[in-house]
Scaffold this active site. Sequence first.
Site, PDB file in Angstrom:
ATOM      1  N   THR A 232     -12.813  19.359  11.740  1.00  0.00           N
ATOM      2  CA  THR A 232     -11.755  18.464  11.274  1.00  0.00           C
ATOM      3  C   THR A 232     -12.231  17.687  10.052  1.00  0.00           C
ATOM      4  O   THR A 232     -11.650  16.664   9.706  1.00  0.00           O
ATOM      5  CB  THR A 232     -11.336  17.471  12.381  1.00  0.00           C
ATOM      6  OG1 THR A 232     -12.503  16.761  12.829  1.00  0.00           O
ATOM      7  CG2 THR A 232     -10.700  18.180  13.566  1.00  0.00           C
ATOM      8  N   SER A 233     -13.267  18.173   9.393  1.00  0.00           N
ATOM      9  CA  SER A 233     -13.889  17.420   8.308  1.00  0.00           C
ATOM     10  C   SER A 233     -13.551  17.993   6.944  1.00  0.00           C
ATOM     11  O   SER A 233     -12.592  17.558   6.297  1.00  0.00           O
ATOM     12  CB  SER A 233     -15.401  17.373   8.523  1.00  0.00           C
ATOM     13  OG  SER A 233     -16.015  16.508   7.589  1.00  0.00           O
ATOM     14  N   ARG A 234     -14.312  18.979   6.472  1.00  0.00           N
ATOM     15  CA  ARG A 234     -14.080  19.615   5.173  1.00  0.00           C
ATOM     16  C   ARG A 234     -14.121  21.125   5.355  1.00  0.00           C
ATOM     17  O   ARG A 234     -15.017  21.658   6.006  1.00  0.00           O
ATOM     18  CB  ARG A 234     -15.146  19.172   4.147  1.00  0.00           C
ATOM     19  CG  ARG A 234     -15.013  17.715   3.730  1.00  0.00           C
ATOM     20  CD  ARG A 234     -13.764  17.489   2.877  1.00  0.00           C
ATOM     21  NE  ARG A 234     -13.564  16.084   2.572  1.00  0.00           N
ATOM     22  CZ  ARG A 234     -12.780  15.270   3.263  1.00  0.00           C
ATOM     23  NH1 ARG A 234     -12.129  15.734   4.315  1.00  0.00           N
ATOM     24  NH2 ARG A 234     -12.628  14.021   2.906  1.00  0.00           N
ATOM     25  N   GLU A 263      -7.675  25.976   1.587  1.00  0.00           N
ATOM     26  CA  GLU A 263      -6.418  25.393   2.040  1.00  0.00           C
ATOM     27  C   GLU A 263      -5.536  24.911   0.900  1.00  0.00           C
ATOM     28  O   GLU A 263      -4.337  24.691   1.090  1.00  0.00           O
ATOM     29  CB  GLU A 263      -6.685  24.229   3.000  1.00  0.00           C
ATOM     30  CG  GLU A 263      -7.283  22.995   2.347  1.00  0.00           C
ATOM     31  CD  GLU A 263      -7.453  21.846   3.330  1.00  0.00           C
ATOM     32  OE1 GLU A 263      -6.893  20.770   3.057  1.00  0.00           O
ATOM     33  OE2 GLU A 263      -8.120  22.016   4.359  1.00  0.00           O
ATOM     34  N   HIS A 295      -4.412  20.433   8.349  1.00  0.00           N
ATOM     35  CA  HIS A 295      -4.971  19.159   7.873  1.00  0.00           C
ATOM     36  C   HIS A 295      -4.174  17.991   8.464  1.00  0.00           C
ATOM     37  O   HIS A 295      -3.743  17.070   7.763  1.00  0.00           O
ATOM     38  CB  HIS A 295      -4.965  19.099   6.348  1.00  0.00           C
ATOM     39  CG  HIS A 295      -6.075  18.274   5.786  1.00  0.00           C
ATOM     40  ND1 HIS A 295      -6.955  18.738   4.848  1.00  0.00           N
ATOM     41  CD2 HIS A 295      -6.461  16.993   6.039  1.00  0.00           C
ATOM     42  CE1 HIS A 295      -7.818  17.796   4.534  1.00  0.00           C
ATOM     43  NE2 HIS A 295      -7.542  16.724   5.247  1.00  0.00           N
TER      44      HIS A 295
END
Length: 329
Positions: A232-234, A263, A295
């Site tokens: 859930t970060s980069r 993305e 995201h």
Amino acid sequence: MKKIAVFSTKSYDRTFLDEANTPPRYQLDYFETRLRPETLKLVEGYDGVSCFVNDKVDQSVLEALLAEGVGIIALRCAGFNNVDLETAQRLGIQVARVPNYSPESVAEHAVAMMLTLNRKITKAYNRVKEHNFDLEGLMGFNLSQATVGIIGTGKIGLATLRALKGFGCELLCHDPYPSDAGRALGEYVPLDELYRRSDVISLHCPLTEESYHLINQQSLAKMKPGVMIINTSRGALVNAQDALDGMKQGRIGYLGLDVYELEGDLFFRDLSDQVMHDDVFALLLSYPNVLVTGHQGYFTREALTEIAQTTLANLDAHFAGDKTGNELF
């Protein structure tokens, strides 16, 4: 009244930014399009711009912003890898971000992805909608008896640790800068040990040269067969091709992605009537043990309120000749 061009906006961005801009102290003009070389004509006559994660703020864009008299880029996110900071500093364009916006929102989303994958909630939901109540293929495991590795113990990583503490998990941590708060919740271990011992690995670290493609063929080989990986970060923390290969080989048993390396061409848009040209992403989506959200981890009322208020505060400080501490140089 200063004029701010706000890029990559949706209806919810406008709602929360307008609330933060009450009474009005800026003319906020909203553009759904992203800031990139092709859309630079839109910044003519503005004093500042506000950008989001997939806006492209490279050298050519920065030079054009300077020529238009833009003095600040107010990011509505914590990440800044889409901005050429070296050029911005050289040109004297201030860049400010929103470093903290309800870390619990992302942490709770990470835990939700863990539970959804483990207990196969999506598959169960679809079955029941078709009046199929068979339990075959829906077996999960007790999270309370699992070892969870958290890579990155900043505010979001700590919030994730706190949430998982309540489940009774064994918690491992890795961070170049260990903290007392992290030690109170989990055990700091070397990265290779975290890979070896963890049943679930959740990523909460920034994207740097060191963390780029942290999850790759080599690191996957060090993990337990069937490991669950949550990001859930980069997006670029995970090498998507290696993750796909890991799925095929059974190295990865569950994969939860709220972010994806490419993305920028996909997320925050409705592409339901278009053909997807990213073959790796399309193949990942075809796996029943892969969960992708667009995201969405940050997307709560509390986070959007904080993002809007901090963005406006960063603008206030810049135009007053002050600083908030959110500036990147």
